[in-house]
Design an enzyme around this catalytic site. Structure first.
Site, short mmCIF file in Angstrom:
data_model
loop_
_atom_site.label_atom_id
_atom_site.label_comp_id
_atom_site.label_asym_id
_atom_site.label_seq_id
_atom_site.Cartn_x
_atom_site.Cartn_y
_atom_site.Cartn_z
N THR A 414 0.71 -1.11 -0.17
CA THR A 414 0.33 -0.07 -0.29
C THR A 414 0.85 1.56 -0.04
O THR A 414 2.39 1.70 0.28
CB THR A 414 -1.10 -0.32 1.16
OG1 THR A 414 -1.80 -1.08 1.72
CG2 THR A 414 -1.67 1.04 1.19
N GLU A 451 -6.54 -8.45 -4.02
CA GLU A 451 -7.31 -7.88 -2.62
C GLU A 451 -8.46 -8.87 -2.25
O GLU A 451 -8.55 -8.40 -0.82
CB GLU A 451 -8.82 -6.41 -2.94
CG GLU A 451 -7.86 -5.32 -2.01
CD GLU A 451 -7.06 -5.01 -1.92
OE1 GLU A 451 -6.00 -4.80 -0.93
OE2 GLU A 451 -6.61 -3.98 -3.21
N SER A 478 -10.69 -3.74 5.11
CA SER A 478 -8.74 -3.11 4.81
C SER A 478 -8.84 -2.71 6.23
O SER A 478 -9.78 -2.50 7.31
CB SER A 478 -9.34 -1.66 4.05
OG SER A 478 -8.16 -1.45 3.92
#
Ligand code: GLY
Length: 593
Positions: A414, A451, A478
């Site tokens: 990320t 993801e 998340s």
């Protein structure tokens, strides 16, 4: 905006022992030092000063990306224009972390409307996803990388739609203009950064599995790209050109959509089930921010499907009754309090937090003041809780569902972007393709995300359903925690970090560093890390934090002294202008005028 307060000297002493030099330190060499007094100034100068600007600022994980954002601000654009330019360059120069093949969350303060809101550009599970997506033929969870590499892990990307919709609503410059910097860098080429080169070399086996990806990151003889080599990406320029001309429909409906679907479905050895329908139906969702009040600051961030703001909010409220300012950084009691609060918050996270569009989540209950006062009482005794004592609580909830505990695996990945413009707009964007290099599938010059492996691989625990289990159209939980802190209704700090589920610890620590220990953004980003999620204490190696390891063991923790690679980008809005800090562990910078 406010004036900075005075600085707590003892907190800085640890930088001298702990800080290691970094590329980013050089990049900030022309930064103006914040005002400081006497010996404190001397100590802080030995680290790296916060960057100061009067009008606007961008902090992101790569200098070319931050410069692209700054160029938009200089051209009369606003924070959203700068965000779009920064994101599209980041996807090129830091392809391992984020890009158009991934998803992102935006926390946005609209300066004119004086309104804080959030946008969910998270990937969705395909309509054809089943609960068995990450289970083998015997119903056992797949090994993590067996699930990740290939098409199985790819969710419907959300970043392009998030950029386009927020730009359409708030941007000032033309859409074509904000894509131009990335198109130019893709065609002219950019030097491969040391961090990217290391990541390619370390991931050689997985990154070589698919020919398109291998051809981009490796020479014909198999050598990985080396730091300093110039890399061009003509397919990425072509992808952005068509998105610039036709808008997001070129990504979600055109020939590019066909190529994405084909790459996922034809991924040798591990195909996925993404379809054209998933791309056509993709939607960005505007959501209410999740806020807690911490020592008279409103700390606001991204609610479900992210666990970021709820878990950070729980940690902050549980430590609020204690005098962290008085205890200071180099005090094992500070870390017992933060560590125990984190363990309790992660227990709630594992049981309750998931996509609220698909499962009931006690969002208000999880940050209810009375509930968290009860949870905080559990850490008041000066001892480390035994593993069996760290259980999910029972937050106030008008729903009767009994849930099992989550089993997600979340490795560091990320990128985070913080931007403030001169009209008071503030952007906090955390953006990802999940694992480093995502699914390792490349289409149109960009990598597709993995993801979906942020879902729990198992769907039940002891017969009870797990909230974060995979389902069609659902968004995986998340840890991303883009955050804006308001003081008296005005933005004071904007921050966030990469780091998988350690994001929560990095951002919580940065907030405590800013609010309790009164550090400036650069000092907060540089501060050595200590992170506890599930009981074991991660302590950053070769820093002053490691000096706390023996004391942590002494009070009963298992300690793992290790590399802790955050990527914090923090801005502070003061009465004197903007202060910016970039994490010295990465290649990022804060730049402004
Ligand atoms: N994939 C990183 C996160 O969403 O937390």
């Amino acid at each position: 905006m406010r004036l900075r307060r005075s600085i707590h000297l003892t907190v800085f002493a640890l930088f001298v022992a702990g800080a290691s030099p970094s590329i980013a330190q050089d990049q900030a060499s022309d930064a103006v030092q914040p005002e400081r007094g006497g010996s404190t100034a001397k100590v802080v100068e030995e680290v790296r000063g916060a960057v100061r600007a009067a009008r606007h600022m961008v902090a992101s994980a790569h200098p070319l990306a931050a410069e692209a954002g700054l160029a938009m601000l200089r051209a009369g654009g606003n924070a959203i224009d700068a965000m779009v330019a920064t994101q599209f360059v980041l996807g090129l120069v830091e392809p391992q972390s984020s890009g158009v093949g991934g998803g992102a969350f935006l926390v946005y303060f609209d300066g004119e409307a004086e309104r804080l809101t959030t946008f969910d550009g998270r990937e969705t599970a395909p309509a054809l996803a089943t609960p068995r997506l990450f289970l083998d033929d015997d119903g056992k969870p797949l090994e993590f990388f067996d699930a990740v590499v290939g098409g199985r892990s790819v969710g419907t990307p959300g970043t392009v739609m998030l950029m386009a919709e927020t730009h359409e609503r708030y941007g000032k410059l033309p859409w074509r203009t904000v894509l131009q910097p990335a198109i130019a860098v893709a065609l002219e080429g950019f030097p491969v950064s040391p961090r990217l080169a290391d990541a390619i070399a370390e991931d050689k086996e997985r990154l070589s599995r698919y020919p398109g990806t291998r051809g981009y990151f490796f020479h014909a003889d198999g050598r990985p790209l080396a730091a300093g080599e110039t890399l061009t990406n003509v397919p990425y320029a072509a992808t952005l050109q068509v998105i610039a001309e036709e808008g997001p429909s070129a990504f979600y409906r055109g020939p590019l959509a066909d190529k994405i679907v084909e790459a996922v479905r034809d991924a040798e050895g591990n195909p996925g089930v993404l379809s054209r329908v998933d791309l056509e139906n993709y939607r960005v969702v505007e959501r209410e921010p999740v806020c807690v009040t911490y020592r008279a600051h409103d700390v606001c961030g991204m609610g479900p499907p992210s666990s970021g703001a709820l878990t950070i909010g729980q940690i902050l409220k549980m430590v609020e009754p204690f005098d962290l300012a008085g205890l200071g950084f180099m005090n094992v009691e500070s870390w017992r309090l933060i560590g125990e609060a984190s363990r309790l918050a992660f227990a709630d996270r594992g049981r309750y937090m998931a996509d609220t569009d698909h499962v009931a989540v006690p969002v208000d209950g999880l940050i209810d003041e009375d509930y968290l006062a009860d949870r905080s009482a559990l850490i008041a005794e000066e001892r480390v809780l035994a593993a069996g004592e760290v259980q999910p609580g029972t937050p106030p909830w008008d729903h009767a569902k009994i849930l099992g505990d989550d089993k997600s695996i979340e490795l560091p990945s990320t990128s985070h972007v913080s931007i403030a413009d001169e009209t008071g707009n503030v952007v906090s964007l955390t953006t990802t393709i999940e694992n480093g290099f995502g699914s390792r599938l490349m289409v149109g010059g960009f990598l597709l995300n993995n993801e979906l492996t942020d879902f729990s691989f198992e769907t039940h625990e002891n017969g009870l359903p797990i909230a974060n289990a995979v389902a069609p159209g659902k968004r995986p939980r998340s840890s991303m925690a883009p955050t804006i802190v308001l003081k008296d209704g005005e933005p004071l700090y904007v921050l966030g970090s990469p780091g998988g589920s350690r994001i929560i610890g990095y951002v919580a620590q940065a907030l405590i560093s800013l609010i309790d220990w009164e550090l400036d953004p650069q000092e907060a980003a540089s501060l050595p890390h200590l992170v506890n999620r599930f009981g074991e204490y991660d302590v950053e190696e070769e820093t002053a934090a490691a000096d706390l390891a023996a004391s942590l063991v002494g009070i009963g923790y298992q300690v793992n002294v290790r590399d802790l690679n955050s990527g914090l980008h923090i801005l502070e809005m003061t009465l004197d202008g903007l202060l910016g800090g970039a994490d010295p562990r990465r290649e990022g910078v804060a730049v402004g005028d």
